[in-house]
Design a protein around this motif. Sequence first.
Motif, mmCIF file in Angstrom:
data_model
loop_
_atom_site.group_PDB
_atom_site.id
_atom_site.type_symbol
_atom_site.label_atom_id
_atom_site.label_comp_id
_atom_site.label_asym_id
_atom_site.label_seq_id
_atom_site.Cartn_x
_atom_site.Cartn_y
_atom_site.Cartn_z
ATOM 1 N N LYS A 101 18.199 28.760 -39.532
ATOM 2 C CA LYS A 101 17.474 28.982 -38.287
ATOM 3 C C LYS A 101 16.424 27.897 -38.059
ATOM 4 C CE LYS A 101 18.304 32.002 -35.988
ATOM 5 N NZ LYS A 101 19.369 32.153 -34.983
ATOM 6 N N ASP A 102 15.786 27.442 -39.152
ATOM 7 C CA ASP A 102 14.808 26.351 -39.026
ATOM 8 C C ASP A 102 15.496 25.074 -38.561
ATOM 9 O OD1 ASP A 102 12.680 27.934 -39.755
ATOM 10 O OD2 ASP A 102 12.693 27.308 -41.869
ATOM 11 N N ASN A 103 16.690 24.821 -39.112
ATOM 12 C CA ASN A 103 17.441 23.630 -38.699
ATOM 13 C C ASN A 103 17.856 23.714 -37.244
ATOM 14 O OD1 ASN A 103 17.274 22.451 -41.211
ATOM 15 N ND2 ASN A 103 19.211 23.290 -41.939
ATOM 16 N N GLU A 104 18.286 24.918 -36.817
ATOM 17 C CA GLU A 104 18.679 25.097 -35.421
ATOM 18 C C GLU A 104 17.489 24.851 -34.494
ATOM 19 O OE1 GLU A 104 20.256 29.016 -35.152
ATOM 20 O OE2 GLU A 104 22.160 28.510 -36.133
ATOM 21 N N GLU A 105 16.334 25.356 -34.910
ATOM 22 C CA GLU A 105 15.125 25.167 -34.099
ATOM 23 C C GLU A 105 14.737 23.698 -34.044
ATOM 24 O OE1 GLU A 105 10.485 26.781 -34.008
ATOM 25 O OE2 GLU A 105 11.996 27.869 -35.149
ATOM 26 N N ALA A 106 14.870 23.002 -35.196
ATOM 27 C CA ALA A 106 14.549 21.577 -35.237
ATOM 28 C C ALA A 106 15.502 20.777 -34.359
ATOM 29 C CB ALA A 106 14.600 21.066 -36.677
ATOM 30 N N LEU A 107 16.804 21.129 -34.395
ATOM 31 C CA LEU A 107 17.790 20.430 -33.562
ATOM 32 C C LEU A 107 17.525 20.668 -32.085
ATOM 33 C CD1 LEU A 107 21.077 21.073 -35.581
ATOM 34 C CD2 LEU A 107 19.972 18.873 -35.180
ATOM 35 N N LEU A 108 17.128 21.904 -31.741
ATOM 36 C CA LEU A 108 16.800 22.208 -30.347
ATOM 37 C C LEU A 108 15.612 21.377 -29.890
ATOM 38 C CD1 LEU A 108 17.275 23.920 -27.809
ATOM 39 C CD2 LEU A 108 15.732 25.639 -28.778
ATOM 40 N N THR A 109 14.619 21.258 -30.775
ATOM 41 C CA THR A 109 13.439 20.448 -30.445
ATOM 42 C C THR A 109 13.832 18.998 -30.245
ATOM 43 O OG1 THR A 109 11.993 21.936 -31.690
ATOM 44 C CG2 THR A 109 11.163 19.707 -31.257
ATOM 45 N N LEU A 110 14.703 18.477 -31.142
ATOM 46 C CA LEU A 110 15.131 17.084 -31.023
ATOM 47 C C LEU A 110 15.891 16.833 -29.731
ATOM 48 C CD1 LEU A 110 16.317 16.248 -34.650
ATOM 49 C CD2 LEU A 110 14.400 15.219 -33.438
ATOM 50 N N SER A 111 16.651 17.823 -29.292
ATOM 51 C CA SER A 111 17.476 17.633 -28.106
ATOM 52 C C SER A 111 16.694 17.796 -26.810
ATOM 53 C CB SER A 111 18.654 18.612 -28.119
ATOM 54 O OG SER A 111 18.196 19.942 -28.022
ATOM 55 N N THR A 112 15.506 18.407 -26.877
ATOM 56 C CA THR A 112 14.748 18.664 -25.644
ATOM 57 C C THR A 112 13.362 18.038 -25.647
ATOM 58 O OG1 THR A 112 13.917 20.774 -26.523
ATOM 59 C CG2 THR A 112 15.944 20.839 -25.217
ATOM 60 N N ARG A 113 12.906 17.552 -26.802
ATOM 61 C CA ARG A 113 11.548 17.022 -26.915
ATOM 62 C C ARG A 113 11.562 15.586 -27.404
ATOM 63 N NH1 ARG A 113 7.282 20.149 -24.714
ATOM 64 N NH2 ARG A 113 8.287 22.157 -24.318
#
Length: 551
Positions: A101-113
């Motif tokens: 879940k931490d990795n998913e959150e990090a990937l989401l951040t990378l893709s939008t931030r």
Amino acid sequence: MNNLRIVEVNDAYCQVTGFKPDNVIGKRPKIKTKTGRNRQLESYIAREVQSTGHWSGELWMLGANGQKMALDLAVTKLALKKREKAQFYYLGVFSDITSRKDNEEALLTLSTRDAITGLPNRNLFMESCTQAISSCNDTFPSLLVILVDIDNFRKINDLLGHQAGDFLLKDIATRLQTCLDKGYTIARFSSDEFAILVPPYLYSGMTIFFAKKLADTILKSFTRPFIHNDVETTISASCGLAVYPDNGHDTEHLLRAADSALSHAKSQGQNRFQFFDSTLHSLDPKVLTQESALLKGIENNEFILVYQPKYSGNGNELSGFEALARWPQTDGSSVPPNEFIPLAESNGTIIKLTDTLLVQVFATVQQWIRQELVFGRVAINISALHFQNPSLVDTLSQLLKEYAVPAQNIELEITESAMMDNPELALRQMRTLKSLGFTIALDDFGTGHSSLGQLKNFPIDVLKIDRSFILDIVNGEQDRNITSTIIRLAKYLNMEVVAEGVETEEQAYLLSIMGCNILQGYYFSKPLMSDAALRLLEEIKVQQQIKLSNT
């Protein structure tokens, strides 16, 4: 859950949560989070288990040390008979999925931030702008977009270094957030460009004087020097403003209008702002027609790939292909790549176009592998815009799974500008692509602005010498010396070197004795349609089989 009590936990439960048996046995099962107990979720799970006998799902809770942890939990209702009377128990089985879940959150951040400033990136800004446009109504009919470009940022980067440039970008982001309303969306749009969205509920009903005052506030925020490591830096900015619906009916046209206004502001000098004005910034109907045809062509899969063979330095052995885009027309003509590729890059459709071409490459490579043909690697060009977009890795990863093609058979060609616009991002992107197994080639080397010192820091496998140096290599001593130096440089850095645009025997001979690994050009073969490339590989296979049978 108020009537339930925990009767037993195993060792794994204690290891994962940190709770000891004495902490929980005999007590009610509770879901505690940073904001307190989640009674609503507890009640929902209890109802589901009571009515259906089972519940499963993912949830967040706190471990014994107060740290957040994510669990994949399944609860099952069990009936055990004791003295002919059914007694119900509830069995909970979970696995710790916190890392995932931490990795998913990090990937989401990378893709939008944006990784440097933490601001929304281009993709998230465009999504926000599209949502804001769709929310416009009779009460709130308009919105404002402002593009802010840092004047001479590249010079500042070159003078102070990229680390100092990154700190400057962070300070600019902070200053914009400080001086603007919290309801505005502020994004880092590109390497030295920021975008601001004033939503309908804050802009509708405002006059042009409000927009002018806002632009003036932004420009004045840059007048105060920026300080990093006791070094004082003074910068200025330029702004381009566009209003929906007056200057564009959707996000794409609105941003194009703002960009056009920004270009006019910069042409007038530094520290200026400019509104989009149709009398000053005409959107050429011819260009709009071409763009419309381009979009239609992508949607209808009109673009094809041709494959130009690449040969070993002695010209005797096929080492691979370069996949080149072509746009055939119904009348038998073809739109030249030097027309449609710049157009696709300027309006952002290059990503969608390349995605469709990547599918073709993977499908072709899959076919060749199934036929047990030997073809080396197939190279395809990746634009700077696409290379800097997080979606590239996702697209390539999906294609690897879908077509079961080894990444070692695919070579990704990028330009020096893609590498040097944002070196830190480029390095991260290259490392990710390399970890997937792809080969990275630097295209048109010698025409950009990368330095030799910077080049050694990137995990590049192949250097491609630009055809402009090959053109006059036979008679031009300077081009000959430059080419020879590039070849030696590649060998020192353990890179392959490819010379493209080889058209004569003399050019091929000179490049061969200079030590060039791979040659490509019309002297060996023009680009081949996919069926012709297949026939070539089949002929090579037959020749190899004959050679083996004679040994």
